[in-house]
Design a protein around this motif. Structure first.
Motif, PDB file in Angstrom:
ATOM      1  N   THR A 220      55.641   8.332   6.269  1.00 47.35           N
ATOM      2  CA  THR A 220      55.404   8.373   4.814  1.00 47.35           C
ATOM      3  C   THR A 220      55.085   6.945   4.384  1.00 47.35           C
ATOM      4  OG1 THR A 220      57.725   7.995   4.283  1.00 47.35           O
ATOM      5  CG2 THR A 220      57.004  10.273   4.271  1.00 47.35           C
ATOM      6  N   GLU A 221      54.266   6.844   3.355  1.00 48.16           N
ATOM      7  CA  GLU A 221      53.915   5.513   2.837  1.00 48.16           C
ATOM      8  C   GLU A 221      53.749   5.634   1.330  1.00 48.16           C
ATOM      9  OE1 GLU A 221      50.414   3.853   4.693  1.00 48.16           O
ATOM     10  OE2 GLU A 221      50.394   2.153   3.304  1.00 48.16           O
ATOM     11  N   THR A 222      54.405   4.764   0.602  1.00 56.35           N
ATOM     12  CA  THR A 222      54.288   4.817  -0.864  1.00 56.35           C
ATOM     13  C   THR A 222      53.187   3.861  -1.300  1.00 56.35           C
ATOM     14  OG1 THR A 222      56.631   5.253  -0.936  1.00 56.35           O
ATOM     15  CG2 THR A 222      55.627   4.581  -2.983  1.00 56.35           C
ATOM     16  N   LEU A 223      52.277   4.361  -2.133  1.00 53.40           N
ATOM     17  CA  LEU A 223      51.164   3.526  -2.583  1.00 53.40           C
ATOM     18  C   LEU A 223      51.486   3.006  -3.983  1.00 53.40           C
ATOM     19  CD1 LEU A 223      48.282   5.835  -1.307  1.00 53.40           C
ATOM     20  CD2 LEU A 223      49.409   3.966  -0.124  1.00 53.40           C
ATOM     21  N   ARG A 224      51.908   1.759  -4.059  1.00 55.02           N
ATOM     22  CA  ARG A 224      52.366   1.176  -5.334  1.00 55.02           C
ATOM     23  C   ARG A 224      51.234   0.461  -6.047  1.00 55.02           C
ATOM     24  NH1 ARG A 224      57.935   1.082  -5.535  1.00 55.02           N
ATOM     25  NH2 ARG A 224      58.820   1.824  -3.589  1.00 55.02           N
ATOM     26  N   ASP A 225      51.310   0.464  -7.381  1.00 53.95           N
ATOM     27  CA  ASP A 225      50.310  -0.297  -8.138  1.00 53.95           C
ATOM     28  C   ASP A 225      50.794  -1.742  -8.313  1.00 53.95           C
ATOM     29  OD1 ASP A 225      52.142  -0.285 -10.198  1.00 53.95           O
ATOM     30  OD2 ASP A 225      51.130   1.281 -11.343  1.00 53.95           O
ATOM     31  N   ASP A 226      50.014  -2.547  -9.069  1.00 53.83           N
ATOM     32  CA  ASP A 226      50.353  -3.974  -9.160  1.00 53.83           C
ATOM     33  C   ASP A 226      51.680  -4.229  -9.890  1.00 53.83           C
ATOM     34  OD1 ASP A 226      49.326  -3.123 -11.524  1.00 53.83           O
ATOM     35  OD2 ASP A 226      48.065  -4.881 -11.886  1.00 53.83           O
ATOM     36  N   LYS A 227      52.205  -3.201 -10.591  1.00 57.32           N
ATOM     37  CA  LYS A 227      53.513  -3.364 -11.236  1.00 57.32           C
ATOM     38  C   LYS A 227      54.647  -2.819 -10.350  1.00 57.32           C
ATOM     39  CE  LYS A 227      51.832  -3.238 -15.962  1.00 57.32           C
ATOM     40  NZ  LYS A 227      50.448  -2.744 -15.836  1.00 57.32           N
ATOM     41  N   GLY A 228      54.287  -2.416  -9.155  1.00 58.93           N
ATOM     42  CA  GLY A 228      55.302  -1.908  -8.227  1.00 58.93           C
ATOM     43  C   GLY A 228      55.597  -0.427  -8.430  1.00 58.93           C
ATOM     44  N   HIS A 229      54.836   0.231  -9.322  1.00 54.58           N
ATOM     45  CA  HIS A 229      55.083   1.650  -9.584  1.00 54.58           C
ATOM     46  C   HIS A 229      54.511   2.517  -8.450  1.00 54.58           C
ATOM     47  CE1 HIS A 229      55.207   5.504 -11.424  1.00 54.58           C
ATOM     48  NE2 HIS A 229      53.902   5.578 -11.551  1.00 54.58           N
ATOM     49  N   PRO A 230      55.355   3.402  -7.871  1.00 55.76           N
ATOM     50  CA  PRO A 230      54.886   4.227  -6.744  1.00 55.76           C
ATOM     51  C   PRO A 230      54.084   5.436  -7.220  1.00 55.76           C
ATOM     52  CG  PRO A 230      57.203   4.638  -7.190  1.00 55.76           C
ATOM     53  CD  PRO A 230      56.758   3.649  -8.215  1.00 55.76           C
ATOM     54  N   ARG A 231      52.798   5.212  -7.468  1.00 56.59           N
ATOM     55  CA  ARG A 231      51.989   6.287  -8.081  1.00 56.59           C
ATOM     56  C   ARG A 231      51.790   7.473  -7.152  1.00 56.59           C
ATOM     57  NH1 ARG A 231      46.499   4.272 -10.868  1.00 56.59           N
ATOM     58  NH2 ARG A 231      47.244   2.200 -11.404  1.00 56.59           N
ATOM     59  N   TYR A 232      51.516   7.189  -5.882  1.00 58.49           N
ATOM     60  CA  TYR A 232      51.265   8.273  -4.918  1.00 58.49           C
ATOM     61  C   TYR A 232      52.002   7.994  -3.613  1.00 58.49           C
ATOM     62  CZ  TYR A 232      47.462   9.121  -8.182  1.00 58.49           C
ATOM     63  OH  TYR A 232      46.752   9.363  -9.314  1.00 58.49           O
ATOM     64  N   THR A 233      52.217   9.075  -2.847  1.00 54.04           N
ATOM     65  CA  THR A 233      52.878   8.920  -1.542  1.00 54.04           C
ATOM     66  C   THR A 233      52.053   9.633  -0.468  1.00 54.04           C
ATOM     67  OG1 THR A 233      55.031   8.843  -2.622  1.00 54.04           O
ATOM     68  CG2 THR A 233      55.047   9.349  -0.281  1.00 54.04           C
ATOM     69  N   VAL A 234      51.963   8.986   0.688  1.00 51.78           N
ATOM     70  CA  VAL A 234      51.259   9.588   1.826  1.00 51.78           C
ATOM     71  C   VAL A 234      52.307  10.264   2.720  1.00 51.78           C
ATOM     72  CG1 VAL A 234      49.868   9.109   3.878  1.00 51.78           C
ATOM     73  CG2 VAL A 234      49.585   7.683   1.824  1.00 51.78           C
ATOM     74  N   PHE A 235      52.066  11.526   3.062  1.00 49.57           N
ATOM     75  CA  PHE A 235      52.927  12.257   4.002  1.00 49.57           C
ATOM     76  C   PHE A 235      52.042  12.644   5.188  1.00 49.57           C
ATOM     77  CE2 PHE A 235      54.568  13.104  -0.225  1.00 49.57           C
ATOM     78  CZ  PHE A 235      55.952  13.091  -0.101  1.00 49.57           C
ATOM     79  N   LEU A 236      52.409  12.157   6.375  1.00 53.12           N
ATOM     80  CA  LEU A 236      51.636  12.551   7.565  1.00 53.12           C
ATOM     81  C   LEU A 236      52.493  13.471   8.430  1.00 53.12           C
ATOM     82  CD1 LEU A 236      49.113  12.262   9.415  1.00 53.12           C
ATOM     83  CD2 LEU A 236      50.299  10.343  10.502  1.00 53.12           C
ATOM     84  N   PHE A 237      52.009  14.687   8.654  1.00 56.96           N
ATOM     85  CA  PHE A 237      52.702  15.652   9.495  1.00 56.96           C
ATOM     86  C   PHE A 237      51.931  15.848  10.797  1.00 56.96           C
ATOM     87  CE2 PHE A 237      54.041  16.855   5.231  1.00 56.96           C
ATOM     88  CZ  PHE A 237      55.373  17.215   5.392  1.00 56.96           C
ATOM     89  N   ALA A 238      52.688  16.038  11.892  1.00 56.46           N
ATOM     90  CA  ALA A 238      52.048  16.396  13.168  1.00 56.46           C
ATOM     91  C   ALA A 238      52.548  17.786  13.534  1.00 56.46           C
ATOM     92  CB  ALA A 238      52.436  15.402  14.245  1.00 56.46           C
ATOM     93  N   LYS A 239      51.646  18.631  13.985  1.00 54.09           N
ATOM     94  CA  LYS A 239      52.095  19.993  14.337  1.00 54.09           C
ATOM     95  C   LYS A 239      52.966  19.964  15.577  1.00 54.09           C
ATOM     96  CE  LYS A 239      49.897  23.826  13.530  1.00 54.09           C
ATOM     97  NZ  LYS A 239      48.883  24.881  13.493  1.00 54.09           N
ATOM     98  N   SER A 240      53.980  20.812  15.599  1.00 50.57           N
ATOM     99  CA  SER A 240      54.949  20.789  16.716  1.00 50.57           C
ATOM    100  C   SER A 240      54.303  21.424  17.941  1.00 50.57           C
ATOM    101  CB  SER A 240      56.171  21.586  16.333  1.00 50.57           C
ATOM    102  OG  SER A 240      56.726  21.031  15.158  1.00 50.57           O
TER     103      SER A 240
END
Ligand SMILES: C[S@@+](CC[C@H](N)C(=O)[O-])C[C@H]1O[C@@H](n2cnc3c(N)ncnc32)[C@H](O)[C@@H]1O
Length: 240
Positions: A220-240
Protein backbone atom coordinates in the motif's frame (compact mmCIF):
# COMPACT_ATOMS: atom_id res chain seq x y z
CA UNK A 1 -34.23 30.55 -7.16
CA UNK A 2 -35.71 32.30 -4.12
CA UNK A 3 -33.68 32.95 -0.98
CA UNK A 4 -36.03 30.69 0.98
CA UNK A 5 -35.66 27.70 -1.34
CA UNK A 6 -31.87 27.99 -1.47
CA UNK A 7 -31.80 28.08 2.36
CA UNK A 8 -33.94 24.92 2.36
CA UNK A 9 -31.59 23.25 -0.09
CA UNK A 10 -28.64 24.01 2.19
CA UNK A 11 -30.47 22.59 5.23
CA UNK A 12 -31.49 19.45 3.31
CA UNK A 13 -27.94 19.06 1.99
CA UNK A 14 -26.52 19.25 5.52
CA UNK A 15 -29.12 16.77 6.84
CA UNK A 16 -28.29 14.40 3.98
CA UNK A 17 -24.56 14.59 4.66
CA UNK A 18 -25.05 14.10 8.39
CA UNK A 19 -27.30 11.06 7.79
CA UNK A 20 -24.63 9.54 5.53
CA UNK A 21 -21.90 10.07 8.11
CA UNK A 22 -24.06 8.39 10.81
CA UNK A 23 -25.01 5.49 8.51
CA UNK A 24 -21.36 4.99 7.59
CA UNK A 25 -20.26 4.99 11.23
CA UNK A 26 -23.00 2.59 12.37
CA UNK A 27 -23.41 0.10 9.53
CA UNK A 28 -21.02 1.08 6.72
CA UNK A 29 -23.87 2.09 4.43
CA UNK A 30 -25.23 5.30 2.92
CA UNK A 31 -28.29 6.59 1.06
CA UNK A 32 -27.77 5.89 -2.64
CA UNK A 33 -29.37 8.63 -4.71
CA UNK A 34 -26.81 8.98 -7.47
CA UNK A 35 -27.04 7.20 -10.81
CA UNK A 36 -23.30 6.92 -11.53
CA UNK A 37 -23.65 6.63 -15.33
CA UNK A 38 -25.80 9.75 -15.51
CA UNK A 39 -23.67 11.61 -13.01
CA UNK A 40 -20.44 11.14 -15.00
CA UNK A 41 -22.14 11.84 -18.32
CA UNK A 42 -23.56 15.10 -16.95
CA UNK A 43 -20.12 16.02 -15.63
CA UNK A 44 -18.69 15.62 -19.13
CA UNK A 45 -21.46 17.74 -20.65
CA UNK A 46 -20.80 20.49 -18.11
CA UNK A 47 -17.18 20.56 -19.30
CA UNK A 48 -15.70 20.64 -15.80
CA UNK A 49 -12.71 18.46 -16.71
CA UNK A 50 -9.56 20.40 -17.43
CA UNK A 51 -6.93 17.84 -18.39
CA UNK A 52 -4.32 20.48 -19.22
CA UNK A 53 -4.64 21.90 -15.67
CA UNK A 54 -4.16 18.39 -14.27
CA UNK A 55 -1.11 17.95 -16.51
CA UNK A 56 0.42 21.14 -15.10
CA UNK A 57 -0.37 20.29 -11.46
CA UNK A 58 2.70 18.84 -9.64
CA UNK A 59 0.45 16.67 -7.45
CA UNK A 60 -1.15 14.96 -10.44
CA UNK A 61 2.19 14.76 -12.28
CA UNK A 62 3.54 12.79 -9.34
CA UNK A 63 0.28 10.82 -9.01
CA UNK A 64 0.41 9.70 -12.66
CA UNK A 65 4.14 8.88 -12.44
CA UNK A 66 3.45 6.68 -9.39
CA UNK A 67 0.58 4.78 -11.03
CA UNK A 68 2.63 4.37 -14.18
CA UNK A 69 5.58 2.98 -12.18
CA UNK A 70 3.34 0.12 -10.97
CA UNK A 71 2.16 -0.58 -14.53
CA UNK A 72 5.78 -0.49 -15.76
CA UNK A 73 6.83 -3.14 -13.24
CA UNK A 74 4.84 -5.90 -14.88
CA UNK A 75 4.94 -4.87 -18.53
CA UNK A 76 7.34 -7.69 -19.49
CA UNK A 77 5.43 -10.51 -17.75
CA UNK A 78 3.47 -11.64 -20.79
CA UNK A 79 1.52 -10.17 -23.67
CA UNK A 80 -1.93 -10.29 -22.11
CA UNK A 81 -3.78 -6.97 -21.86
CA UNK A 82 -3.99 -4.47 -19.03
CA UNK A 83 -7.56 -3.49 -18.13
CA UNK A 84 -8.57 -0.14 -16.61
CA UNK A 85 -11.96 -0.18 -14.90
CA UNK A 86 -13.83 3.15 -14.71
CA UNK A 87 -11.75 4.79 -17.41
CA UNK A 88 -14.15 7.80 -17.77
CA UNK A 89 -13.05 9.53 -21.00
CA UNK A 90 -9.82 7.53 -21.09
CA UNK A 91 -7.42 10.37 -20.43
CA UNK A 92 -5.13 8.28 -18.18
CA UNK A 93 -5.72 5.14 -20.25
CA UNK A 94 -4.25 6.95 -23.26
CA UNK A 95 -1.42 8.44 -21.24
CA UNK A 96 -0.31 5.06 -19.89
CA UNK A 97 -0.91 3.20 -23.16
CA UNK A 98 1.17 5.70 -25.15
CA UNK A 99 4.10 5.06 -22.79
CA UNK A 100 3.75 1.30 -22.31
CA UNK A 101 3.36 0.21 -25.89
CA UNK A 102 4.12 -3.45 -25.17
CA UNK A 103 0.61 -3.92 -23.76
CA UNK A 104 -2.88 -3.68 -25.10
CA UNK A 105 -4.89 -1.39 -22.77
CA UNK A 106 -8.64 -1.99 -22.45
CA UNK A 107 -10.65 0.80 -20.84
CA UNK A 108 -14.04 -0.08 -19.34
CA UNK A 109 -16.78 2.34 -18.32
CA UNK A 110 -20.56 2.63 -18.01
CA UNK A 111 -22.07 3.75 -21.32
CA UNK A 112 -20.48 5.01 -24.50
CA UNK A 113 -21.12 8.74 -24.04
CA UNK A 114 -17.87 9.47 -22.20
CA UNK A 115 -15.82 6.86 -24.04
CA UNK A 116 -16.89 8.52 -27.32
CA UNK A 117 -15.67 11.92 -26.07
CA UNK A 118 -12.33 10.31 -25.27
CA UNK A 119 -12.16 8.69 -28.70
CA UNK A 120 -12.81 12.03 -30.41
CA UNK A 121 -10.28 13.94 -28.31
CA UNK A 122 -7.39 11.86 -27.15
CA UNK A 123 -7.70 8.09 -27.50
CA UNK A 124 -5.30 7.72 -30.43
CA UNK A 125 -2.80 5.02 -29.45
CA UNK A 126 -3.10 1.82 -31.52
CA UNK A 127 -2.85 -0.32 -28.34
CA UNK A 128 -6.08 1.10 -26.81
CA UNK A 129 -9.56 -0.45 -26.85
CA UNK A 130 -12.69 0.71 -25.05
CA UNK A 131 -15.57 -1.38 -23.73
CA UNK A 132 -18.95 -0.26 -22.44
CA UNK A 133 -19.55 -2.42 -19.35
CA UNK A 134 -20.33 -2.39 -15.66
CA UNK A 135 -17.52 -3.48 -13.32
CA UNK A 136 -20.02 -5.89 -11.76
CA UNK A 137 -20.51 -7.77 -15.06
CA UNK A 138 -17.27 -7.76 -17.01
CA UNK A 139 -17.67 -9.21 -20.51
CA UNK A 140 -14.25 -10.92 -20.40
CA UNK A 141 -13.08 -14.50 -19.85
CA UNK A 142 -11.49 -15.44 -16.51
CA UNK A 143 -7.73 -14.78 -16.19
CA UNK A 144 -7.68 -12.56 -19.28
CA UNK A 145 -5.38 -9.84 -17.96
CA UNK A 146 -2.06 -9.83 -16.11
CA UNK A 147 -3.10 -6.67 -14.35
CA UNK A 148 -6.38 -4.85 -13.79
CA UNK A 149 -6.27 -1.35 -12.34
CA UNK A 150 -8.64 1.35 -11.19
CA UNK A 151 -7.95 5.04 -10.67
CA UNK A 152 -10.63 6.49 -8.41
CA UNK A 153 -13.37 4.32 -9.88
CA UNK A 154 -14.33 1.87 -7.12
CA UNK A 155 -14.76 4.88 -4.83
CA UNK A 156 -17.92 5.42 -6.94
CA UNK A 157 -19.29 1.89 -6.65
CA UNK A 158 -21.98 1.69 -3.93
CA UNK A 159 -21.57 -0.47 -0.83
CA UNK A 160 -24.21 -2.89 -2.11
CA UNK A 161 -22.30 -3.54 -5.37
CA UNK A 162 -18.64 -3.45 -4.36
CA UNK A 163 -18.32 -7.17 -3.59
CA UNK A 164 -19.66 -8.02 -7.06
CA UNK A 165 -17.28 -5.57 -8.71
CA UNK A 166 -14.25 -6.91 -6.82
CA UNK A 167 -15.20 -10.50 -7.49
CA UNK A 168 -15.42 -9.75 -11.24
CA UNK A 169 -12.11 -7.86 -11.24
CA UNK A 170 -10.30 -10.72 -9.48
CA UNK A 171 -11.94 -13.28 -11.78
CA UNK A 172 -10.64 -11.50 -14.89
CA UNK A 173 -7.18 -10.78 -13.46
CA UNK A 174 -4.56 -13.49 -13.78
CA UNK A 175 -1.93 -11.98 -11.46
CA UNK A 176 -2.30 -8.43 -10.11
CA UNK A 177 -4.97 -5.91 -9.18
CA UNK A 178 -3.95 -2.32 -8.54
CA UNK A 179 -6.51 -0.07 -6.88
CA UNK A 180 -5.78 3.66 -6.60
CA UNK A 181 -8.71 4.85 -4.58
CA UNK A 182 -9.89 7.12 -1.77
CA UNK A 183 -9.18 5.64 1.64
CA UNK A 184 -10.48 8.03 4.27
CA UNK A 185 -8.87 6.21 7.20
CA UNK A 186 -5.49 7.98 7.18
CA UNK A 187 -7.21 11.38 6.67
CA UNK A 188 -7.60 14.07 9.31
CA UNK A 189 -11.11 14.26 10.83
CA UNK A 190 -12.41 17.17 8.80
CA UNK A 191 -11.32 15.69 5.49
CA UNK A 192 -12.56 12.27 6.56
CA UNK A 193 -16.04 13.65 7.21
CA UNK A 194 -16.03 15.46 3.87
CA UNK A 195 -15.07 12.22 2.09
CA UNK A 196 -17.66 10.11 3.90
CA UNK A 197 -20.47 12.58 3.26
CA UNK A 198 -19.83 12.88 -0.50
CA UNK A 199 -23.10 12.04 -2.23
CA UNK A 200 -21.34 10.19 -5.07
CA UNK A 201 -18.44 8.55 -3.21
CA UNK A 202 -18.01 5.38 -1.14
CA UNK A 203 -15.16 4.61 1.22
CA UNK A 204 -14.41 0.90 0.99
CA UNK A 205 -12.07 -1.23 3.08
CA UNK A 206 -10.52 -3.06 0.16
CA UNK A 207 -8.18 -5.28 2.15
CA UNK A 208 -11.16 -6.57 4.16
CA UNK A 209 -13.36 -7.11 1.12
CA UNK A 210 -10.87 -9.31 -0.72
CA UNK A 211 -10.83 -12.93 0.41
CA UNK A 212 -7.31 -14.07 1.40
CA UNK A 213 -7.76 -17.30 -0.49
CA UNK A 214 -8.21 -15.29 -3.69
CA UNK A 215 -5.55 -12.62 -3.32
CA UNK A 216 -3.26 -11.01 -0.77
CA UNK A 217 -2.47 -7.36 -0.28
CA UNK A 218 1.23 -6.99 -1.09
CA UNK A 219 1.73 -3.23 -0.98
CA UNK A 220 0.00 0.00 0.00
CA UNK A 221 1.20 3.53 -0.64
CA UNK A 222 -0.43 6.76 0.44
CA UNK A 223 -0.28 9.58 -2.10
CA UNK A 224 -0.05 12.81 -0.09
CA UNK A 225 -0.43 16.33 -1.38
CA UNK A 226 1.93 19.22 -0.55
CA UNK A 227 0.08 19.78 2.76
CA UNK A 228 0.61 16.16 3.76
CA UNK A 229 -3.05 15.27 3.17
CA UNK A 230 -3.45 11.61 2.08
CA UNK A 231 -5.78 12.17 -0.86
CA UNK A 232 -5.49 8.71 -2.42
CA UNK A 233 -4.09 5.30 -1.51
CA UNK A 234 -2.57 2.63 -3.74
CA UNK A 235 -3.51 -0.99 -2.93
CA UNK A 236 -1.60 -3.67 -4.81
CA UNK A 237 -3.00 -7.20 -4.61
CA UNK A 238 -1.41 -10.38 -5.98
CA UNK A 239 -3.63 -13.35 -6.73
CA UNK A 240 -2.98 -16.34 -4.47
C1 LIG B 1 -13.40 9.61 -11.19
S1 LIG B 1 -13.94 8.85 -12.64
C2 LIG B 1 -12.53 7.91 -13.11
C3 LIG B 1 -11.39 8.72 -13.63
C4 LIG B 1 -10.44 7.95 -14.52
N1 LIG B 1 -10.11 6.65 -13.98
C5 LIG B 1 -9.18 8.76 -14.71
O1 LIG B 1 -8.17 8.41 -14.13
O2 LIG B 1 -9.23 9.76 -15.45
C6 LIG B 1 -14.99 7.54 -12.11
C7 LIG B 1 -15.48 6.68 -13.25
O3 LIG B 1 -15.94 5.43 -12.73
C8 LIG B 1 -17.02 5.00 -13.54
N2 LIG B 1 -17.81 4.00 -12.85
C9 LIG B 1 -18.57 4.14 -11.74
N3 LIG B 1 -19.18 2.98 -11.44
C10 LIG B 1 -18.79 2.07 -12.38
C11 LIG B 1 -19.08 0.71 -12.63
N4 LIG B 1 -19.93 0.03 -11.84
N5 LIG B 1 -18.52 0.11 -13.70
C12 LIG B 1 -17.68 0.78 -14.52
N6 LIG B 1 -17.36 2.08 -14.33
C13 LIG B 1 -17.90 2.72 -13.29
C14 LIG B 1 -17.79 6.29 -13.79
O4 LIG B 1 -18.65 6.15 -14.91
C15 LIG B 1 -16.65 7.28 -14.02
O5 LIG B 1 -16.34 7.39 -15.38
Amino acid sequence: MSLQSSAWRRVLGKAFRLTNVCLYAVCHRKIDLVDQKRFWEMRSLQGVDDHSAAEADPYYQNFDRTVESYLERYKGLSQSPYVEIGTYQGYRLEKFASRIRERLFIGVDLGFANLRIGKQNFLHSPNVRIVDADACHLPFPSNLADLIYTVVALSHVPFGKIRNALSEIFRVSRRYVLLVEIDCRPMRWRKKLEAISLSYGYMHRYEKLVDHTIARLVETETLRDDKGHPRYTVFLFAKS
